[in-house]
Design a protein around this motif. Structure first.
Motif, mmCIF file in Angstrom:
data_model
loop_
_atom_site.group_PDB
_atom_site.id
_atom_site.type_symbol
_atom_site.label_atom_id
_atom_site.label_comp_id
_atom_site.label_asym_id
_atom_site.label_seq_id
_atom_site.Cartn_x
_atom_site.Cartn_y
_atom_site.Cartn_z
ATOM 1 N N UNK A 115 -10.597 -7.975 2.470
ATOM 2 C CA UNK A 115 -10.299 -6.690 3.127
ATOM 3 C C UNK A 115 -11.257 -6.410 4.276
ATOM 4 N N UNK A 116 -12.526 -6.659 4.026
ATOM 5 C CA UNK A 116 -13.539 -6.396 5.060
ATOM 6 C C UNK A 116 -13.366 -7.350 6.238
ATOM 7 N N UNK A 117 -12.948 -8.572 5.947
ATOM 8 C CA UNK A 117 -12.740 -9.551 7.022
ATOM 9 C C UNK A 117 -11.576 -9.105 7.907
ATOM 10 N N UNK A 118 -10.526 -8.591 7.292
ATOM 11 C CA UNK A 118 -9.374 -8.102 8.051
ATOM 12 C C UNK A 118 -9.775 -6.902 8.922
ATOM 13 N N UNK A 119 -10.592 -6.023 8.364
ATOM 14 C CA UNK A 119 -11.083 -4.874 9.150
ATOM 15 C C UNK A 119 -11.939 -5.326 10.328
ATOM 16 N N UNK A 120 -12.741 -6.341 10.081
ATOM 17 C CA UNK A 120 -13.583 -6.895 11.150
ATOM 18 C C UNK A 120 -12.701 -7.484 12.255
ATOM 19 N N UNK A 121 -11.690 -8.222 11.854
ATOM 20 C CA UNK A 121 -10.796 -8.846 12.843
ATOM 21 C C UNK A 121 -10.068 -7.800 13.689
#
Ligand SMILES: [Zn+2]
Length: 155
Positions: A115-121
């Motif tokens: 989830x955090x990776x998607x938010x970062x992207x």
């Protein structure tokens, strides 16, 4: 944090003003922050034995060989100084494999969760501009943090 739409790039200060008086060139705050921030990432990711694990390939290497690897390319200012976007990476992955991005993503998911990776992207498309004041404060902040980490980790 305030995000702004893309604006025209600031023109560099001329070396001389109209009267022919030398004008001091602005110190390159971005380069200064790059330097402190890079050291912070490498110190943060250093293990107690003075080594680090590459975010992409997982190899364990000595601290001196760590690069500050950006997941989203450093040309994107919105994530250039994002602590999650930057992780210790081996030189091979960072310099010769264009960041080894597929494996970098897997490493990020293992470290932070998908989830955090998607938010970062999602931050990639945002234009972010830093004021001189922000740069100066961030440089101060990371300088102090680095001093503390160096002492703690005996690096
Ligand atoms: Zn690697």
């Amino acid at each position: 944090m305030i995000y702004k739409r893309k604006k025209k790039k600031e023109k560099p200060l001329p070396l001389f003003d109209r009267m022919g008086v030398t004008v001091k060139k602005k110190p390159d705050l971005k380069a200064k922050l790059d330097k402190e921030f890079s050291l912070f990432i490498r110190l943060r990711d250093a293990m107690p034995n003075g080594c680090f694990r590459c975010i992409s390939c997982g190899h364990i290497k000595p601290f001196e060989q760590a690069d500050n690897g950006h997941y989203i390319n450093r040309q994107h200012m919105s994530t250039r100084f994002d602590e999650m976007n930057c992780n210790a990476q081996c030189r091979k992955c960072n310099r010769f494999m264009e960041g080894n991005i597929q494996n970098y993503r897997k490493g990020l998911i293992a470290k932070y969760g998908e989830q955090k990776v998607i938010l970062l992207e999602a931050k990639q498309g945002i234009t972010r501009k830093y004021s001189d004041f922000e740069y100066e404060q961030l440089i101060k902040y990371y300088k102090a943090l680095n001093k503390k980490l160096k002492k703690e980790k005996e690096i």
